[in-house]
Scaffold this motif. Structure first.
Motif, PDB file in Angstrom:
ATOM      1  N   ARG A  52      48.908 -23.113 -18.344  1.00 34.38           N
ATOM      2  CA  ARG A  52      49.044 -24.564 -18.184  1.00 34.38           C
ATOM      3  C   ARG A  52      48.028 -25.371 -18.982  1.00 34.38           C
ATOM      4  O   ARG A  52      48.319 -26.507 -19.368  1.00 34.38           O
ATOM      5  CB  ARG A  52      48.968 -24.937 -16.708  1.00 34.38           C
ATOM      6  N   LEU A  53      46.845 -24.794 -19.222  1.00 35.04           N
ATOM      7  CA  LEU A  53      45.794 -25.546 -19.891  1.00 35.04           C
ATOM      8  C   LEU A  53      45.484 -25.052 -21.294  1.00 35.04           C
ATOM      9  O   LEU A  53      44.764 -25.706 -22.042  1.00 35.04           O
ATOM     10  CB  LEU A  53      44.517 -25.529 -19.042  1.00 35.04           C
ATOM     11  N   GLY A  54      45.982 -23.872 -21.634  1.00 32.75           N
ATOM     12  CA  GLY A  54      45.791 -23.365 -22.991  1.00 32.75           C
ATOM     13  C   GLY A  54      44.425 -22.773 -23.277  1.00 32.75           C
ATOM     14  O   GLY A  54      44.068 -22.572 -24.432  1.00 32.75           O
ATOM     15  N   VAL A  55      43.654 -22.501 -22.238  1.00 32.24           N
ATOM     16  CA  VAL A  55      42.345 -21.851 -22.407  1.00 32.24           C
ATOM     17  C   VAL A  55      42.235 -20.725 -21.389  1.00 32.24           C
ATOM     18  O   VAL A  55      42.796 -20.797 -20.294  1.00 32.24           O
ATOM     19  CB  VAL A  55      41.166 -22.838 -22.239  1.00 32.24           C
ATOM     20  N   LYS A  56      41.498 -19.700 -21.765  1.00 30.60           N
ATOM     21  CA  LYS A  56      41.336 -18.538 -20.886  1.00 30.60           C
ATOM     22  C   LYS A  56      40.030 -18.658 -20.121  1.00 30.60           C
ATOM     23  O   LYS A  56      38.960 -18.757 -20.724  1.00 30.60           O
ATOM     24  CB  LYS A  56      41.350 -17.251 -21.709  1.00 30.60           C
ATOM     25  N   ILE A  57      40.127 -18.633 -18.817  1.00 26.40           N
ATOM     26  CA  ILE A  57      38.942 -18.742 -17.972  1.00 26.40           C
ATOM     27  C   ILE A  57      38.155 -17.433 -18.049  1.00 26.40           C
ATOM     28  O   ILE A  57      38.736 -16.352 -18.050  1.00 26.40           O
ATOM     29  CB  ILE A  57      39.323 -19.098 -16.517  1.00 26.40           C
ATOM     30  N   ASP A  58      36.839 -17.542 -18.157  1.00 26.21           N
ATOM     31  CA  ASP A  58      35.988 -16.366 -18.178  1.00 26.21           C
ATOM     32  C   ASP A  58      35.952 -15.744 -16.782  1.00 26.21           C
ATOM     33  O   ASP A  58      35.924 -16.467 -15.775  1.00 26.21           O
ATOM     34  CB  ASP A  58      34.561 -16.733 -18.600  1.00 26.21           C
ATOM     35  N   SER A  59      35.936 -14.421 -16.721  1.00 22.45           N
ATOM     36  CA  SER A  59      36.036 -13.733 -15.438  1.00 22.45           C
ATOM     37  C   SER A  59      34.918 -14.103 -14.463  1.00 22.45           C
ATOM     38  O   SER A  59      35.143 -14.149 -13.250  1.00 22.45           O
ATOM     39  CB  SER A  59      36.072 -12.218 -15.645  1.00 22.45           C
ATOM     40  N   GLU A  60      33.724 -14.402 -14.970  1.00 25.64           N
ATOM     41  CA  GLU A  60      32.642 -14.767 -14.049  1.00 25.64           C
ATOM     42  C   GLU A  60      32.857 -16.138 -13.409  1.00 25.64           C
ATOM     43  O   GLU A  60      32.182 -16.503 -12.462  1.00 25.64           O
ATOM     44  CB  GLU A  60      31.264 -14.713 -14.728  1.00 25.64           C
ATOM     45  N   HIS A  61      33.823 -16.888 -13.915  1.00 28.53           N
ATOM     46  CA  HIS A  61      34.141 -18.202 -13.342  1.00 28.53           C
ATOM     47  C   HIS A  61      35.385 -18.157 -12.463  1.00 28.53           C
ATOM     48  O   HIS A  61      35.864 -19.200 -12.025  1.00 28.53           O
ATOM     49  CB  HIS A  61      34.328 -19.240 -14.447  1.00 28.53           C
ATOM     50  N   ALA A  62      35.865 -16.962 -12.196  1.00 29.32           N
ATOM     51  CA  ALA A  62      37.035 -16.814 -11.330  1.00 29.32           C
ATOM     52  C   ALA A  62      36.766 -15.723 -10.303  1.00 29.32           C
ATOM     53  O   ALA A  62      37.543 -14.793 -10.144  1.00 29.32           O
ATOM     54  CB  ALA A  62      38.269 -16.495 -12.158  1.00 29.32           C
ATOM     55  N   VAL A  63      35.647 -15.836  -9.635  1.00 30.98           N
ATOM     56  CA  VAL A  63      35.312 -14.915  -8.562  1.00 30.98           C
ATOM     57  C   VAL A  63      35.477 -15.640  -7.233  1.00 30.98           C
ATOM     58  O   VAL A  63      35.523 -16.867  -7.187  1.00 30.98           O
ATOM     59  CB  VAL A  63      33.881 -14.338  -8.712  1.00 30.98           C
ATOM     60  N   ARG A  64      35.534 -14.869  -6.173  1.00 31.40           N
ATOM     61  CA  ARG A  64      35.853 -15.457  -4.871  1.00 31.40           C
ATOM     62  C   ARG A  64      34.845 -16.506  -4.403  1.00 31.40           C
ATOM     63  O   ARG A  64      35.188 -17.402  -3.649  1.00 31.40           O
ATOM     64  CB  ARG A  64      36.008 -14.348  -3.837  1.00 31.40           C
ATOM     65  N   THR A  65      33.599 -16.434  -4.859  1.00 24.92           N
ATOM     66  CA  THR A  65      32.580 -17.387  -4.409  1.00 24.92           C
ATOM     67  C   THR A  65      32.536 -18.663  -5.258  1.00 24.92           C
ATOM     68  O   THR A  65      31.778 -19.578  -4.957  1.00 24.92           O
ATOM     69  CB  THR A  65      31.186 -16.729  -4.420  1.00 24.92           C
TER      70      THR A  65
END
Length: 85
Positions: A52-65
Motif C-alpha cells: 500500500r505504501l511502496g516501502v518495505k518496513i525494516d524487521s526491527e520496526h515490526a516487532v510485537r512491542t
C-alpha cells in the motif's frame, strides 16, 4: 507515490479490515502485541504496508512491542527517503 496518503490511516485500515482489530483500540500508543498480532500476522502486516505504501518496513520496526506511532514514523521516514533527490 502519493504524498497525500496518511500513513496512520493506512495502518488503521490494514489492522481493522484484515486483522479485525477493534477500531477504538487502533491508536498511536497501542503496540502490535496489544492488538494480538502474532509473528505470522506481523509478516502479513508488513507485506500489506509494503504493497500500500511502496516501502518495505525494516524487521526491527515490526516487532510485537512496537507502537503504531513508531511504525507510522518509520514508514514516513522511508517514504520521505524514496522521494528525496
Amino acid at each position: 507515490m502519493d504524498d497525500t496518503i496518511n500513513t496512520f490511516d493506512v495502518i488503521r485500515t490494514a489492522l481493522t479490515s484484515t486483522f479485525r482489530a477493534p477500531e477504538d483500540e487502533v491508536v498511536p500508543g497501542a503496540t502490535l502485541e496489544q492488538l494480538e498480532l502474532d509473528s505470522l500476522a506481523l509478516a502479513e502486516f508488513a507485506l500489506i504496508l509494503e504493497e500500500r505504501l511502496g516501502v518495505k518496513i525494516d524487521s526491527e520496526h515490526a516487532v510485537r512491542t512496537t507502537t503504531l506511532a513508531e511504525v507510522a514514523r518509520h514508514l514516513e521516514e522511508l517514504r520521505s527517503a524514496t522521494v528525496a533527490p
